[in-house]
Design an enzyme around this catalytic site. Structure first.
Site, short mmCIF file in Angstrom:
data_model
loop_
_atom_site.label_atom_id
_atom_site.label_comp_id
_atom_site.label_asym_id
_atom_site.label_seq_id
_atom_site.Cartn_x
_atom_site.Cartn_y
_atom_site.Cartn_z
N THR B 181 -48.57 -5.87 -21.08
CA THR B 181 -47.62 -6.64 -20.29
C THR B 181 -48.38 -7.34 -19.17
O THR B 181 -49.34 -6.80 -18.63
CB THR B 181 -46.52 -5.70 -19.73
OG1 THR B 181 -45.62 -6.46 -18.95
CG2 THR B 181 -47.09 -4.56 -18.92
N GLU B 325 -42.53 -1.32 -20.45
CA GLU B 325 -42.77 0.08 -20.10
C GLU B 325 -41.61 0.99 -20.53
O GLU B 325 -41.72 2.21 -20.43
CB GLU B 325 -42.97 0.22 -18.58
CG GLU B 325 -44.26 -0.38 -18.04
CD GLU B 325 -44.12 -1.87 -17.71
OE1 GLU B 325 -43.19 -2.52 -18.25
OE2 GLU B 325 -44.95 -2.38 -16.93
N LYS B 433 -38.42 -8.82 3.19
CA LYS B 433 -38.12 -7.64 4.01
C LYS B 433 -38.03 -8.07 5.46
O LYS B 433 -39.04 -8.25 6.13
CB LYS B 433 -39.20 -6.56 3.84
CG LYS B 433 -39.12 -5.82 2.51
CD LYS B 433 -40.17 -6.27 1.54
CE LYS B 433 -40.10 -5.53 0.20
NZ LYS B 433 -40.98 -6.19 -0.81
N TRP B 438 -33.32 -5.82 3.33
CA TRP B 438 -33.80 -6.59 2.20
C TRP B 438 -32.94 -7.82 1.95
O TRP B 438 -31.71 -7.75 2.00
CB TRP B 438 -33.80 -5.73 0.94
CG TRP B 438 -34.88 -4.69 0.94
CD1 TRP B 438 -35.86 -4.51 1.87
CD2 TRP B 438 -35.08 -3.69 -0.07
NE1 TRP B 438 -36.66 -3.45 1.52
CE2 TRP B 438 -36.20 -2.92 0.34
CE3 TRP B 438 -34.42 -3.36 -1.25
CZ2 TRP B 438 -36.69 -1.85 -0.41
CZ3 TRP B 438 -34.89 -2.30 -2.00
CH2 TRP B 438 -36.02 -1.55 -1.59
#
Lengths: 536, 536
Positions: B181, B325, B433, B438
């Site tokens: 990946t 994954e 941030k 956030w």
């Protein structure tokens, strides 16, 4: 890939996290009880905490002696998730057998339906391993029970809290459950289920190729929770977030049909005897039943039963096969897509078979010498292998007879056709299947032959309109001796559950035998196949 | 329970045994090729035999460099069933990356589509581990290729026989596949799949609660087989006996739609870009498409796309989420039964999320300090755990950044609502941030791009002396359009809390992009890192 173990805890916690609003409806002696998965989860953790307080440790056996209700469902998860072993005890066994399996499993605690206490009380002195009885009802006076020490389930739950934390480090191969199955001879044999096995078996029940259990379903396990985990339905239904309807003590066909229609049941599972009863009730009082699948297993359902459900009542009726040793789902009878185009009679004939092996398992057909071709004609014993197939009986020398070279020898004789559909044709041994339950013909024969007037006795199962099969006893008396039927039946009555007793005793001059001197039961069965049809 | 391992062999042999008559339809450069599972199985065993003759041993890596066709499908089973490792190579990577991953995986043999040879030939001198090239076509002159030694796939298969026996004693945790990946920085990272992981992932795809793949389906994996195992569809579709349609080299929307209608495809899976293209074609040339499910993943699909498929074309359109994954299926967006009654807009909003965690996995939402509540508002990084989640990158120091305390840190920031539905908000590295809070760059970009004058917009966080980071917007206007900063900021002001609004808007001629067309936010961050330090 992460080597995270496959544990029952995952099923439970998944359901708690994603389906807290789904419902469980439980028929009790006090009427229908309803609650949510959130409440179910809360009480399940409380039960684990209570069992831990009673001294239950990982690996300990906890027996249940109960009908299908919400408390039994709580036990189904509370016991394995804490690392203990859920031992479901068949309430229909004879008292001596119950005592045997409780002792043999070494059950430390027993959870008992209040209504079933009378079955355990007479054998209380034999239950040597049991440290505590938990009575599954809140209205019974537990101090009055001779089973002691006794605790009230509801009082125990009220005294604990719901933050019990389940161990995350259990071995996936550790035992999570046990169930004893009747043997041809001798005591019942114990099957141990592992977390891994039941996890994978649950996944198999969610496959679109098999039962396809899903969050859209409302599942009614008619098959008792003391029978091969109610075919694994409680585990899968909870994991996949189905609504669950539990039919409680001794449900009648009318009660089952009311539950189906009033609760919107989409999936129900039971033995042919039950489905026969439900059909009779449905014929008498027709109504619209929302079932998308009526699953039938335990013994073979006649094509006429399938046809009646589908044609007269619009209910898809599906056959499956398995046994206590196979968790139990082993085969599942759904047509392949290209078989849908076959004429109706052919489709029905296929669907009346036990079906295709479930993904995840391996199967052979073996005649004792070699593998038998899958031609739909030649017979062999079914051998099974896979991650939810038992590898032995609990502490039992009979393991070696059934588990050979890594394969379970099912004792069932079958043909397999070229498409892979299994059709059971006979039992390798001559168990009588009555209402989905097994009766040992040999045990009955031995008991009869213990009577001083009896020379020899054979028991075979013959067709019965309600119970599928019932045992008939054939007796040859010793020369000069006389005894009547009722005396003989009374003579053996104390040794068996009532429903084990033969429906009739037929006196013969001799019992037909094979060349090696074995009873030719096949011949008796043929000759008397209509006996209980005419004299039910 | 028997401790039989969970192996790819079981999927293959089950399909061979029960579904030999089912079909595989493969689009090749020579037209459509059709054969049965029986022929597929025969050729798959021949391929294993041929690879063994070329010296491939259990544990060896065999690379594939190919489109979705029947030969690639044969490799999908031939390689893992013999115990070797199927390494699917992304044909769209840059040449240097391809060379890196072939060497890093230590591929011993490469199977290469004849049409893709020009991509490998220039880097042939770098491929140091490769001992043989197998060319996946029968009409090409292999002696002409500079890739040597080269073998013809079809000649190899013709030279072997189909009785190759797969090992039964493989460890279920042994590797069966690999996929690399792309990384934000540096070389691609290799993910290794185990037999156990892919077995369980395949089961998850058959669950009625997720994709419900079954024998009734005809499955079209549009997602390339060099992308996270084509989302595992080839494994599950074969196991469950579906007909399979493989779209071959560089399929266009028109080709895909022809395959769907002519072959009766019931289930197809691809990324939003593909589904957008198919929709455009479908709008231009409407027709009846037999899909029961169009599965969309890889990145978020806008609600308008779901609505267009369902309302205009009657095709159920379903969102899923995962990554290399995670094998990749991690979440799946189907409404719960009781959500069906909600108003249409609410249903659509739920279905436009990434959905519910798939049974078998565990999930957390974590903000770097603590677990974040599932209230649909608060953001956290998605952490995943389970038997088909990777536990590291192959021989790669970056493992420790992503796999922490037994959890995969996905790098995806999401909210989870009280029902458990995951909504991706941003990549963790792209989140702004600001003062400990956030801000989603993606949400701001979508709002800016809704302005009629805006062609595209990117938002990145840059260092700020007081707030740590603040968002900066980069906007490319449509040709001939003008708009000023304040108008743009006013346009989006009502949609966000005031502190979410970008500190400045910078107009660009174009936004720098990666090779696959994604915004190169890293480059913008580098270039503007001092912007708010000097102009606070």
């Amino acid at each position: 890939m992460m080597n995270t173990p496959l544990l029952l805890r995952h099923l439970f916690e998944y359901a708690q996290t994603y389906y807290p609003k789904k419902h469980i409806i439980s028929r009790t002696r006090d009427g229908l009880f309803r609650y949510t998965y959130a409440e179910f989860g809360d009480r399940t953790r409380r039960l684990s905490a209570a069992l831990a307080q009673l001294g239950v440790q990982p690996g300990d056996k906890v027996g249940t002696f109960a009908w299908n209700d919400h408390r039994h469902l709580e036990a189904y998860f509370a016991i394995p998730c804490m690392g203990a072993v859920l031992h479901t005890i068949n309430i229909r066994l004879a008292p001596d057998q119950i005592a045997y399996i409780v002792n043999h499993a070494e059950d430390k605690v027993l959870l008992v339906d209040a209504g079933l206490l009378p079955l355990l009380e007479p054998i209380r002195d034999q239950l040597s391993s049991v440290r505590a009885y938990v009575i599954l009802e809140d209205t019974v006076d537990i101090s009055a029970s001779p089973l002691q020490p006794a605790y009230s389930y509801e009082a125990l739950l009220a005294d604990t809290n719901h933050d019990f934390v389940y161990p995350t480090d259990l071995d996936e191969n550790a035992p999570m459950g046990m169930c004893y199955t009747s043997a041809t001879t001798g005591n019942p044999k114990g099957v141990t289920y592992s977390h891994r096995g039941i996890y994978l078996h649950s996944m198999a029940l969610g496959l679109a190729n098999t039962a396809g259990l899903s969050e859209n379903d409302t599942v009614l396990p008619i098959v008792p929770m003391f029978h091969a985990n109610a075919w694994g339905l409680p585990f899968a239904a909870v994991w996949f977030g189905a609504d669950i309807v539990l039919p409680g003590p001794a449900p009648t066909p009318a009660i089952l049909l009311d539950l189906m229609t009033e609760e919107g049941v989409t999936f129900a599972a039971g033995v042919p005897t039950v489905w026969l009863g439900v059909l009779k009730e449905l014929d008498a009082h027709p109504r619209k039943v929302p079932l998308r699948m009526a699953l039938c297993g335990g013994s073979s359902a006649p094509p006429a039963l399938i046809r009646a459900y589908e044609e007269q009542h619009g209910i898809p009726f599906v056959h499956a096969y398995g046994m206590t040793e196979t968790s139990p789902l082993a085969t599942f009878s759904r047509l392949k897509s290209y078989q849908q185009a076959q004429p109706e009679d052919e489709r029905l004939a296929i669907r009346a078979t036990q079906g295709l092996l479930v993904p995840g398992l391996e199967m052979r057909l073996h005649n004792g010498r070699e593998d038998v071709p899958w031609d739909g004609q030649q017979m062999g014993e079914l051998l099974l292998r896979g991650p939810w197939i038992a590898d032995g009986y609990h502490n039992d020398e009979r393991t070696k007879d059934t588990f050979v070279y890594g394969w379970l020898h099912t004792g069932d004789v079958a043909t397999v056709d070229s498409e892979g559909f299994v059709r059971l044709v006979d039992r390798a041994k001559d168990l009588v299947k009555s209402g989905g339950e097994w009766i040992s013909s040999v045990d009955l024969e031995n008991a009869l032959m213990a009577h001083p007037a009896v020379f020899e006795a054979a028991v075979v199962g013959v067709p019965h309109p309600k119970w599928d099969e019932r045992p008939l006893a054939f007796v040859v008396l010793k020369e000069g001796q006389t005894v009547d039927k009722q005396d003989l039946l009374s003579f053996i009555a104390g040794k068996f559950a009532k429903w084990w007793l033969p429906d009739d005793v037929i006196f013969l001059q001799e019992i037909p035998k094979t060349s090696v001197g074995k009873f030719m039961k096949r011949s008796l069965r043929e000759q008397y196949r209509d006996y209980l049809q005419v004299n039910p």
